[in-house]
Scaffold this active site. Structure first.
Site, PDB file in Angstrom:
ATOM      1  N   PHE A   1       0.796  -1.147  -0.133  1.00 33.82           N
ATOM      2  CA  PHE A   1       0.039   0.058   0.011  1.00 33.82           C
ATOM      3  C   PHE A   1       0.914   1.278  -0.099  1.00 33.82           C
ATOM      4  O   PHE A   1       0.515   2.531  -0.358  1.00 33.82           O
ATOM      5  CB  PHE A   1      -0.951   0.179   1.419  1.00 33.82           C
ATOM      6  CG  PHE A   1      -0.163   0.446   2.405  1.00 33.82           C
ATOM      7  CD1 PHE A   1      -0.112   1.754   2.700  1.00 33.82           C
ATOM      8  CD2 PHE A   1       0.273  -0.624   3.265  1.00 33.82           C
ATOM      9  CE1 PHE A   1       0.712   2.121   3.858  1.00 33.82           C
ATOM     10  CE2 PHE A   1       1.171  -0.152   4.461  1.00 33.82           C
ATOM     11  CZ  PHE A   1       1.252   1.203   4.864  1.00 33.82           C
TER      12      PHE A   1
ATOM     13  N   CYS B   1       9.855   1.889   3.445  1.00 37.28           N
ATOM     14  CA  CYS B   1      10.872   0.697   3.664  1.00 37.28           C
ATOM     15  C   CYS B   1      12.148   1.169   4.119  1.00 37.28           C
ATOM     16  O   CYS B   1      13.111   0.354   4.622  1.00 37.28           O
ATOM     17  CB  CYS B   1      10.685  -0.568   2.619  1.00 37.28           C
ATOM     18  SG  CYS B   1      11.452   0.082   1.126  1.00 37.28           S
TER      19      CYS B   1
HETATM   20  P1  NAD Z   1       1.667  -6.713   3.183  1.00 37.51           P
HETATM   21  O1  NAD Z   1       2.700  -7.679   3.202  1.00 37.51           O
HETATM   22  O2  NAD Z   1       0.733  -6.560   4.134  1.00 37.51           O
HETATM   23  O3  NAD Z   1       0.922  -6.546   1.732  1.00 37.51           O
HETATM   24  C1  NAD Z   1       1.784  -6.533   0.474  1.00 37.51           C
HETATM   25  C2  NAD Z   1       0.821  -7.201  -0.519  1.00 37.51           C
HETATM   26  O4  NAD Z   1       0.628  -8.666  -0.211  1.00 37.51           O
HETATM   27  C3  NAD Z   1      -0.474  -6.566  -0.861  1.00 37.51           C
HETATM   28  O5  NAD Z   1      -0.909  -6.796  -2.097  1.00 37.51           O
HETATM   29  C4  NAD Z   1      -1.412  -7.761  -0.036  1.00 37.51           C
HETATM   30  O6  NAD Z   1      -2.677  -7.753  -0.510  1.00 37.51           O
HETATM   31  C5  NAD Z   1      -0.668  -8.964  -0.178  1.00 37.51           C
HETATM   32  N1  NAD Z   1      -0.996  -9.901   1.022  1.00 37.51           N
HETATM   33  C6  NAD Z   1      -1.277  -9.477   2.078  1.00 37.51           C
HETATM   34  N2  NAD Z   1      -1.406 -10.671   3.195  1.00 37.51           N
HETATM   35  C7  NAD Z   1      -1.214 -11.540   2.375  1.00 37.51           C
HETATM   36  C8  NAD Z   1      -1.206 -13.062   2.803  1.00 37.51           C
HETATM   37  N3  NAD Z   1      -1.424 -13.505   3.947  1.00 37.51           N
HETATM   38  N4  NAD Z   1      -0.745 -13.888   1.614  1.00 37.51           N
HETATM   39  C9  NAD Z   1      -0.355 -13.403   0.287  1.00 37.51           C
HETATM   40  N5  NAD Z   1      -0.576 -12.025   0.102  1.00 37.51           N
HETATM   41  C10 NAD Z   1      -0.759 -11.185   1.036  1.00 37.51           C
HETATM   42  O7  NAD Z   1       2.404  -5.143   3.255  1.00 37.51           O
HETATM   43  P2  NAD Z   1       1.984  -3.721   3.223  1.00 37.51           P
HETATM   44  O8  NAD Z   1       1.287  -3.522   4.442  1.00 37.51           O
HETATM   45  O9  NAD Z   1       0.993  -3.354   1.987  1.00 37.51           O
HETATM   46  O10 NAD Z   1       3.109  -2.886   2.843  1.00 37.51           O
HETATM   47  C11 NAD Z   1       4.169  -2.323   4.138  1.00 37.51           C
HETATM   48  C12 NAD Z   1       5.442  -3.545   4.154  1.00 37.51           C
HETATM   49  O11 NAD Z   1       5.872  -3.324   2.851  1.00 37.51           O
HETATM   50  C13 NAD Z   1       6.297  -3.003   5.001  1.00 37.51           C
HETATM   51  O12 NAD Z   1       6.814  -4.150   5.742  1.00 37.51           O
HETATM   52  C14 NAD Z   1       7.640  -2.306   4.080  1.00 37.51           C
HETATM   53  O13 NAD Z   1       8.797  -2.666   4.684  1.00 37.51           O
HETATM   54  C15 NAD Z   1       7.402  -3.391   3.003  1.00 37.51           C
HETATM   55  N6  NAD Z   1       7.819  -2.479   1.834  1.00 37.51           N
HETATM   56  C16 NAD Z   1       9.165  -3.087   1.394  1.00 37.51           C
HETATM   57  C17 NAD Z   1       9.762  -2.356   0.410  1.00 37.51           C
HETATM   58  C18 NAD Z   1      11.000  -2.849  -0.085  1.00 37.51           C
HETATM   59  O14 NAD Z   1      11.435  -2.439  -1.184  1.00 37.51           O
HETATM   60  N7  NAD Z   1      11.808  -3.848   0.607  1.00 37.51           N
HETATM   61  C19 NAD Z   1       8.949  -1.471  -0.369  1.00 37.51           C
HETATM   62  C20 NAD Z   1       7.672  -0.785   0.166  1.00 37.51           C
HETATM   63  C21 NAD Z   1       7.246  -1.812   1.233  1.00 37.51           C
END
Ligand code: NAD
Length: 520
Positions: free
Chosen positions: A170, A302
């Site tokens: 998100f 992140c």
């Molecule tokens: P999230 O892991 O909750 O969701 C990411 C995606 O995974 C979404 O599309 C979501 O629908 C899907 N998802 C959620 N739960 C799932 C499940 N149980 N099984 C399969 N898919 C699932 O992450 P978020 O809250 O949207 O984003 C924040 C996180 O992303 C933070 O931890 C941040 O550090 C990380 N992030 C990392 C980077 C990077 O480049 N390393 C960049 C941006 C964000």
């Protein structure tokens, strides 16, 4: 007619008659059209007001399969489209992104809450990935060697994989998607994107712009949804590769599942980014840069700097005193108010989680210097806000240190030496980004050479690589072998094929040869 006028929000935001007449229903984008498929839906919030602003459809397996089938059908013609023509679509897309920047940032603000100038920065970083992808004719030229043997020539070419998938978080609704699909598409792949259900509208608009740019139907598809949609993508035999960006537990699950079904996968996870403040650092500059790096985008980055490691109590005391003064001046609230420095958190649940981390730090013995838990901007009392928070005397055993908070919370640790600070960073499970503040070149060089982190800043708080490098962390911040975007993106979205060729004269008949061919 400009492109903004051409775009009709109602085309993808179908009105949900079961809700009020003004509540929008966000569908999917399959085979060049916005479609509405399922009865399952989920609310999308305006995080600044706490109100439900739209609903998003949650795809079932059948909807995901339809998107994949559309991509499969489009693949042969797109793969064989000359690369310069694929790049031209991307050139046009870049133009449309710039012309529609206002609308894109508006959608980011409505669903993510990110303030407008931060959304513009996000979009610009995304556009730079499109610009890099426009160089596909050069990037895909391959390698050629003449006369590798007698009258034998050999070359390597980089062919597309087929249908590939992206799953995005998100916190950068536009940029992270733009890390993925521009490169995948110019390399000749077809794409199915599953954005975060918390901020789903932006990529549907991007899909519309791609269509306007001349992308054939079916080459790019969007399915909205949750874990079920992700699982349908992970288990589908026609998906060749999966790019994921999100939290670490999900990244690990995605990586293990995708690779166990024979797919190529890069899964970028969470972070805990430390900044070391050396005694010789320019403290005023450190304080200014820490404010943006810790609290920008409400800490939902992140690459946010969430831990300041001060070398020496004297450094810690000065930094905390100055931070405390400066934090009083920070403004947070509605995205469209350009006076604000940052906006709300994404959901009430996430706000509760951030508050719980602050409480746990307090209970485990840390000192809350500035407490943002009860902050409520006037007029937005029901929004998901946490104010800027500063915590001192953090230690490595504390939950708030071990886990990613993902909120506007800066924690200060006190150590005696640079070695001690580096040990903390190297011992942490995450290794996304880090920074050292110093004027000592030898210390900086030692730091960058020995720190176990993928992206390192020297007096640069957010060392996010530009589009022509690649992005990725170490340790549990990335699962997979290749980083996101840049040169690694080209390799991730292509498969090498090496062809060795000879055209023997009809008069020459070769002798049988059972030994491994060599040039000896
Ligand atoms: P999230 O892991 O909750 O969701 C990411 C995606 O995974 C979404 O599309 C979501 O629908 C899907 N998802 C959620 N739960 C799932 C499940 N149980 N099984 C399969 N898919 C699932 O992450 P978020 O809250 O949207 O984003 C924040 C996180 O992303 C933070 O931890 C941040 O550090 C990380 N992030 C990392 C980077 C990077 O480049 N390393 C960049 C941006 C964000």
């Amino acid at each position: 007619m400009n492109n903004l006028e051409h775009f009709n929000a109602d085309e993808f935001n179908n009105t949900d008659s079961a809700q009020t007449s003004t509540t929008q229903m966000i569908g999917h984008f399959i085979n060049g059209k916005v479609v509405s498929k399922t009865s399952k839906r989920q609310p999308v919030y305006n995080p600044a007001t706490g109100e439900v602003s739209k609903f998003v459809e949650i795809a079932d397996q059948q909807t995901v399969n339809e998107a994949i089938q559309a991509a499969e059908r489009a693949f042969p013609a797109w793969r064989d489209t000359p690369v310069i023509k694929r790049a031209r679509v991307m050139f046009k897309f870049k133009q449309l992104l710039e012309e529609n920047a206002g609308k894109i940032c508006e959608l980011i603000g409505q669903e993510h809450g990110k303030i407008s100038h931060d959304a513009q920065g996000e979009l610009q970083r995304g556009i730079e990935n499109v610009e890099y992808a426009c160089g596909a004719p050069e990037l895909l030229k391959g390698e050629y060697s003449k006369n590798v043997g007698p009258d034998i020539d050999s070359w390597s070419e980089f062919q597309p994989l087929g249908v590939v998938a992206g799953i995005t978080p998100f916190n950068f609704p536009a940029m992270v998607a733009l890390w993925m699909f521009p490169m995948a598409l110019v390399c000749g792949n077809c794409f199915v994107l599953k954005p975060s259900e918390k901020a789903p509208s932006v990529v549907l608009f991007l899909a519309e712009l791609l269509k306007q740019a001349g992308l054939p139907d079916g080459v790019f598809n969007v399915v909205n949804g949750d874990k079920d949609a992700v699982d349908a993508l992970l288990h589908h035999a026609k998906i060749q590769a999966v790019s994921f960006v999100g939290s670490t537990p999900i990244a690990e699950y995605i990586y293990r599942t995708a690779t166990s079904t024979g797919k190529r996968c890069q899964a970028l996870g969470g972070a805990k980014n430390h900044a070391i403040i050396m005694p010789d650092a320019d403290i005023d500059n450190v304080v200014t840069s820490l404010l943006g790096a810790a609290f920008g985008s409400s800490g939902e980055r992140c690459m946010a700097l969430s831990v300041a490691v001060a070398v020496g109590d004297e450094v810690a005391d000065v930094v905390i005193t100055k931070l405390k003064q400066e934090m009083q001046k920070l403004k947070f609230g509605y995205y469209a108010d350009s006076n604000n420095d940052f906006g709300p958190l994404i959901t009430q649940m996430h706000k509760d989680k951030v508050q719980a981390y602050i409480q746990s730090a307090e209970q485990q013995g840390a000192k809350i210097v500035v407490d943002g838990r009860d902050a409520k901007p006037v007029g937005y009392e029901h929004g998901f806000f946490v104010g800027p928070t500063l915590i001192d005397q953090i230690s490595a055993e504390m939950t708030s240190y071990q886990q990613e908070i993902f909120g506007p919370v800066l924690q200060v640790m006190r150590v005696d030496t640079m070695q001690e600070a580096m040990q903390l960073i190297n011992d942490h499970e995450y290794g996304n980004g880090t920074c050292i503040y110093t004027r000592d070149g030898e210390a900086a060089r030692y730091f960058s050479n020995n720190i176990q982190v993928g992206m390192v800043g020297i007096n640069v708080p957010l060392p996010v690589p530009v589009a022509y490098h690649s992005f990725g962390g170490w340790k549990r911040s990335l699962f997979g072998d290749l980083y996101a975007y840049g040169p690694d993106g080209v390799r991730f979205y292509t498969r090498r094929k090496t062809i060795t060729q000879r055209w023997p004269s009809a008069q020459i008949r070769e002798a049988k040869q059972f030994a491994m061919p060599t040039l000896n």
